[in-house]
Structure formats: structure tokens, C-alpha cells
Scaffold this motif. Sequence first.
Motif, short mmCIF file in Angstrom:
data_model
loop_
_atom_site.label_atom_id
_atom_site.label_comp_id
_atom_site.label_asym_id
_atom_site.label_seq_id
_atom_site.Cartn_x
_atom_site.Cartn_y
_atom_site.Cartn_z
N ARG A 12 0.81 -1.22 0.00
CA ARG A 12 0.00 0.00 0.00
C ARG A 12 0.85 1.27 0.00
O ARG A 12 0.36 2.36 -0.24
CB ARG A 12 -1.01 -0.02 1.14
N ASP A 15 3.24 2.94 -4.21
CA ASP A 15 3.08 4.08 -5.14
C ASP A 15 3.78 5.33 -4.62
O ASP A 15 4.22 6.16 -5.41
CB ASP A 15 1.60 4.37 -5.38
N THR A 49 1.17 -2.55 -8.75
CA THR A 49 -0.05 -1.80 -8.43
C THR A 49 -0.72 -1.21 -9.68
O THR A 49 -1.66 -0.43 -9.56
CB THR A 49 0.29 -0.66 -7.46
N GLN A 74 -1.34 -8.66 -2.40
CA GLN A 74 -1.43 -7.29 -1.86
C GLN A 74 -1.19 -6.25 -2.94
O GLN A 74 -1.87 -5.22 -2.98
CB GLN A 74 -0.42 -7.11 -0.72
N ASP A 77 -4.27 -6.13 -4.96
CA ASP A 77 -5.36 -5.41 -4.29
C ASP A 77 -5.28 -3.91 -4.61
O ASP A 77 -6.29 -3.26 -4.88
CB ASP A 77 -5.29 -5.59 -2.77
N VAL A 78 -4.04 -3.38 -4.57
CA VAL A 78 -3.87 -1.96 -4.89
C VAL A 78 -4.20 -1.72 -6.37
O VAL A 78 -4.85 -0.72 -6.73
CB VAL A 78 -2.44 -1.48 -4.54
N ARG A 82 -7.16 0.64 -8.08
CA ARG A 82 -6.90 1.61 -9.16
C ARG A 82 -7.89 1.39 -10.31
O ARG A 82 -8.46 2.33 -10.86
CB ARG A 82 -5.46 1.44 -9.65
#
Length: 227
Positions: A12, A15, A49, A74, A77-78, A82
Amino acid sequence: MSDRFSYGGGARYYDQFSGEWLYRAGRVEGVQMLGARAGDTVLDVGCGTGKNFPLLLEAVGPTGHVLGLDRSPQMLDVARARVDRHLWPNVTLVQADATRFTAADLKGRTPDAVLSTYAMSVTDDPDAVWQCVRAVTYPGSRVCIVDMRAPTGLARLLEPLARLACAMGGADINAHPWTLLEADGAGVEVRGLRGGHIQVGAGTRGRSAADTSSALRTPHSGPAIHD
Ligand SMILES: C[S@@+](CC[C@H](N)C(=O)[O-])C[C@H]1O[C@@H](n2cnc3c(N)ncnc32)[C@H](O)[C@@H]1O
């Protein structure tokens, strides 16, 4: 998990800490050199991501499709957040290991083009990734590999920083995965950015004895492929 870095708990924050001020140039150049066309399906290997998705979607347009493949739930998930935020209807996320995925993982889609940015050097077996890419593409598919190496020329002064950045991201600065495309692809061009630290290699996936006639499909009505 045998790879160099898990990209789990830190997903998380990726970015914020991915150093876009330095590394965005590689993804922009990579998408441009990939040369995907409207309507293409592009596979983004180690998509993380989904930072490449806006650029890829712009290239393939509303009739095209982006497949984002990553091992980390994970990171995906991000990426999913998006995709949801932008209401992109033509992105499919695939959780799979890039060193051992097959066509069966790609939800019935055959990539016309494959991009991988800053990911192959993080796996413990870039050659295995390349073999998987070969197996799910056809001769003439466009491929672009963006990755890192030690800077050259005057920029060598920054080599310790480059090494630190790679180490922090779990990347092997000596992996040089674009050389796999150079050795095995056709019409390959490699460009260096940021003092050579970022290498962008693009070309077409060549033909080998392993290709059967059924693998030689060319979904677009372009010229015949000779490689
Ligand atoms: C440095 S990040 C790059 C992410 C993205 N391509 C970008 O340019 O921002 C490396 C990514 O490779 C993924 N990765 C590492 N090893 C992998 C493997 N064996 N299979 C699939 N993904 C892998 C990580 O989960 C992570 O998302």
C-alpha cells in the motif's frame, strides 16, 4: 516463496516510494517502444499496483485489453482499487508466478504484446519468465522489457545510489533481463535512460523450432511475419 522480495506488507506504500521521479521515464518509453496497437491485448508481467495501466490503456483503446499478472495478492489489491477507481472495464488481473505461468492462467486471452517494467530483475529466475512469455505469445508479438543496471559514464558516480535503490526493491542489478529478448527476439532495440541506469529493450518475439503451426496465429490482418 523463493524470490528475492515478497512485495506483500509494503504494497500500500509502493506508489509513494516507487521513485516515479526517476523511474516513470522507463515506463513511458517502454509503452511507446512496445508499439501496442488499438484493439491489442497486452500482458503486463509483474504489474504490481498497475502503474503502467493508464499508459497501456491509452495505447490499446477501448477495444483493447490489459492483463495484469503479479504474484503478490497485496500488490494486486492496490491494482484492483486503481482499476475500480477509474472504472476501467478492460483490465483483468491475474495472480500467478511469472516464472511458471501458462496460457491457462490468462483467462482465455492471448497477448499480442507483453510489457514488463522493473519486475523481471526481482524474480529469482528471469530466464524462466522469458520462457513463459515465449510460451503464451506467438512469433511477431511485441515484447518490451524495462529494467535496471548500474549507470555508466559520468552517471557512474551515482552507482552506489542505484545499487541501493535496487537492493531496497529486491532487484538484482546484474540480472539484465532485456538481454534475453536481445538474444532470442527479432528487430530488438535497446535504449538507455537516466545515465544508462534504466534500460528499455523492445522487439518482436522470434520464431523457434518449438513453434507449431497452430501457434503461428496472427490476430491482426497486418503483413505476414518473417523473422
Ligand atoms: C518493483 S515492482 C514493479 C511493479 C510494476 N511493474 C511497476 O513498474 O511499478 C516488482 C513486482 O514484481 C512482482 N513479482 C516479483 N516476483 C514475481 C514473480 N515470481 N511472479 C510474479 N510477480 C512477481 C512483485 O510482486 C512486484 O509487484
